[in-house]
Design a protein around this motif. Structure first.
Motif: not given
Length: 379
Positions: A100-101, A210-212, A217-218, A235-238
């Motif tokens: 999953r992406v 991010n939790d699924m 990818l940002l 969002v950049m941090e994760v």
């Protein structure tokens, strides 16, 4: 006081349920939710969709996703029963893992065009079967959604090895819809090699996808801000991988500059999200219009997935995700029960009048509504 009330509300919500059926007596009352509906083991709808998903029938998969997205109590109960059966099948049969992406970015960053480009490469050149779940924002005024993401994927939508599904956000925050996680389980059970989840346009603090997913990818468009914007927490941090899009034509200098600024921002973090694999986020550039740089992006994605799989972090990450989504569903169902409570509905008009007249603060009004709800449930 408000925290104590919410804590009591959670205690009622997680009260042990009886062994028979799906009835949760701790929250029994006039409001009907899917918790109050029992689904027999041989339910024909669940059995039909269960076989359709396992047999990789596109129409059946679409109907199953519609079922798990429904807000109707009986359909919600059937949807949960279907997801549970498929989860057991995946666990017992040691099903081939579907990576999953998650793909996110600001509005206009080129998410749908990027997926169209990379998806065609996967299905045509690599022979993969992929599923794409896109989330479209719902109107705050009418509640409707345009669901137009698929229009930017004209060739991928009609390819027999691809499945594209658009879903309204339904007012959910975080960039994804309420039941996107359940839809992801259905796609995995249908035997797809890869699942791409495209969020709606997001800002700095919206990264629930991010939790699924296994990889986050940002996408960043050129001219998206300086290094200061990059180092702001959010969002950049994760993100596991940052991709600067639209690196073509007159935007090439701006894209190069943006990639340099984002690389500096990532070095500022000096964090290690995946300590076992030793993976550190990277910044790449690509153009979905010309296809330049897109194969390198997917090669990096596969390198990441291979490293986190070998290190065991992928399994740990998915287990942690399940717990987060359990509590998310608890909070959302509690809010549904609260809004639909007859006692709250009877008390609300008078409280709103006092609130508008400045006789009560919002916090005090919230405390009174919660007290009314809890006292009514305790009877």
């Amino acid at each position: 006081q408000l925290r104590r009330s919410l804590h009591r509300l959670c205690q009622l919500a997680v009260a042990p349920a009886p062994a028979s059926g799906l009835r949760c007596r701790g929250l029994a009352g006039a409001t009907t939710t899917y918790l109050d509906v029992s689904v027999p083991q041989d339910d024909p709808t669940v059995a039909r969709l269960y076989q359709a998903v396992l047999n990789q029938q596109r129409t059946g998969l679409a109907q199953a996703i519609t079922l798990v997205e429904s807000r109707h109590p009986e359909k919600q109960a059937r949807g949960q029963a279907l997801v549970n059966r498929l989860l057991k099948h995946l666990a017992q049969r040691q099903h081939k893992r579907c990576f999953r992406v998650g793909i996110t970015g600001t509005p206009g960053a080129g998410k749908s065009t990027f997926i169209e480009c990379i998806g065609q490469d996967l299905v045509k050149r690599q022979g993969k079967r992929i599923a794409v779940l896109t989330v479209d924002p719902s109107s705050g005024a009418t509640g409707g959604s345009l669901l137009g993401d698929a229009t930017r994927m004209p060739e991928l939508c009609v390819h027999p090895s691809a499945f594209v599904r658009s879903t309204p956000s339904g007012g959910s925050l975080g960039g994804v819809a309420r039941y996107t996680q359940n839809a992801a389980v259905l796609c995995e059970a249908a035997g797809f090699d890869c699942l791409l989840i495209e969020t709606m346009g997001v800002g700095q603090a919206e990264y629930q996808v991010n939790d699924m997913v296994d990889m986050f990818l940002l996408l960043q468009s050129p001219g998206g801000g300086d290094e200061l914007q990059g180092v702001k927490r959010g969002v950049m941090e994760v993100a596991d991988l940052v991709v600067v899009t639209k690196c073509d034509g007159n935007l090439i200098p701006a894209a190069n500059h943006a990639a340099t600024e984002l690389s500096r921002a990532l070095r500022t973090y000096q964090r290690m999200k995946h300590p076992l694999s030793g993976w550190r986020p990277r910044v790449l550039r690509c153009s979905a219009l010309t296809g330049e740089g897109v194969p390198e992006v997917w090669q990096t994605v596969m390198e990441f997935l291979e490293r986190v799989t070998d290190s065991g972090e992928l399994v740990q990450h998915r287990v942690a995700q399940l717990e987060k989504w359990m509590w998310l569903h608890v909070r959302e169902h509690l809010m549904d029960l609260f809004r639909e409570s007859p006692a709250v509905a009877a008390t609300l008009p008078a409280l709103l009048d006092e609130l508008r007249q400045g006789l009560k603060s919002p916090g005090n009004a919230a405390d009174l509504l919660l007290r009314c709800f809890l006292e009514n449930r305790a009877r």
